[in-house]
Scaffold this active site. Sequence first.
Site, PDB file in Angstrom:
ATOM      1  CD  GLU A  13     -13.820  18.463  28.482  1.00 49.44           C
ATOM      2  OE1 GLU A  13     -12.900  19.514  29.026  1.00 49.44           O
ATOM      3  OE2 GLU A  13     -14.866  19.444  27.705  1.00 49.44           O
ATOM      4  NE  ARG A 240     -25.891  22.768  24.608  1.00 48.26           N
ATOM      5  CZ  ARG A 240     -25.288  22.761  25.870  1.00 48.26           C
ATOM      6  NH1 ARG A 240     -25.145  22.188  27.022  1.00 48.26           N
ATOM      7  NH2 ARG A 240     -23.714  22.112  25.535  1.00 48.26           N
ATOM      8  CE  LYS A 250     -19.895  18.235  31.596  1.00 44.30           C
ATOM      9  NZ  LYS A 250     -18.485  17.994  31.162  1.00 44.30           N
TER      10      LYS A 250
END
Length: 322
Positions: A13, A240, A250
Site C-alpha cells: 500500500e 510476519r 509502518k
Amino acid sequence: LSADKLRFRFPPEPNGYLHVGHASAICLNFGLGIDYKAPVNLRFDDTNPSKEEQEFVDAIKKDVEWLGFKWDKECYASDYFQQLYDWAVELIKKDKAYVDSQSSEDMAIQKGTPTTPGTDSPFRNRSIEENLDLFTRMKNGEFEKGTHVLRAKISMNANNMLMRDPIIYRIMHAHHHRTGNDWCIYPMYDWAHGESDYLEQISHSFCTLEFLPHRELYDWFLNQIYDETKVRPKQREFARRNLSHTVVSKRKLLQLVEEKHVTSWDDPRMSTISGMRRRGYPPMAIRNFANTIGIAKRTNLIDVSLLEFCVREDLNKTAPRV
C-alpha cells in the site's frame, strides 16, 4: 495448476516506505518467481487516497529494484476501479449487496460479538431498485462521507465476524494520486484485493497471518465473479518476521517521521529498506537474511544480530580493508 499458469505479486500500500518486514515478503514473492520462472507483478494497493502519495510509489519501486528484483507488470488497484464498481452493481442486482445508511457506531453494535450473533441492519431489505439508485448517487458524489456504505449481503450470524455483511465501498471525497477526483467512493481492501488478484490472473496470493480469517471472505467474493475458464487465485498465509530491538510498524515509523525524531523515512536509524541502504547495507545481505530466516507459520522474533551477521558476511567479500 501447470507451471505456465503460475503468477505471483507483491502488493504494497503506498502509504509509507517499505521496511525490513516487507523485505521478507518481497524476497518470498520475487524469489518464487525466480524459482518457478514465473512472472511477478508489483501491484500498488491504492484504495485509500487520504493516506497515499506518489512519493511512496516511487520509493517502493526504487527499493524493489535496489534489492535486485524485476517485476513483470506494474499494476495499481486503481486501474480496476471501474471493473470493481461494475461488479458491485452486479452484486446489487443479484441481491447480494445493499446500501446501509446506519452510523458506524450503530453498525458496530449491530455486528454482534465473537460469541453473540449480529442483528440485521434496518436497511438490509431495501429493494434492488433503491440500492442501485443510492449506489449510483454515492458514486456521483451526492452524499457526505459517512452517510452510506455498500455492504455485501452474506449473513449476520456467521461465526467469522468478517462475514457479517462486510463493507465493500465507502464514500470519500479525496483526491487520488492517479484517478484525481474521478471517484467519490473507494473500494475496501477485502473487496479490491482478491478481485485484483483475479483480474491479473495471480495463482497464489501470499499474505501475513492476520489475513487468515479474511480467506473465507476472499473466496466468497471470488465465487461471485469467478469464471471456470480462468485461473482462480488461492490465498495462503505466513507469519510476519519480527526483529528484536527494531520498530517495524509502518504506523510508528510514520510517527517518527511526522514528529521529526528522524530526518526522513530514509534516515539511517530507520528500519526501512532505504534507511538500511543509507546505512551502507548491501542489497544481497538483506536477501541472504530473508532466505536464511525462511518462511514460517508461527509468529516469531528474529534476533537483529542475525541481520548484522548477514551484512558482515556480505561486506567481508567486497569491502576493502585498511
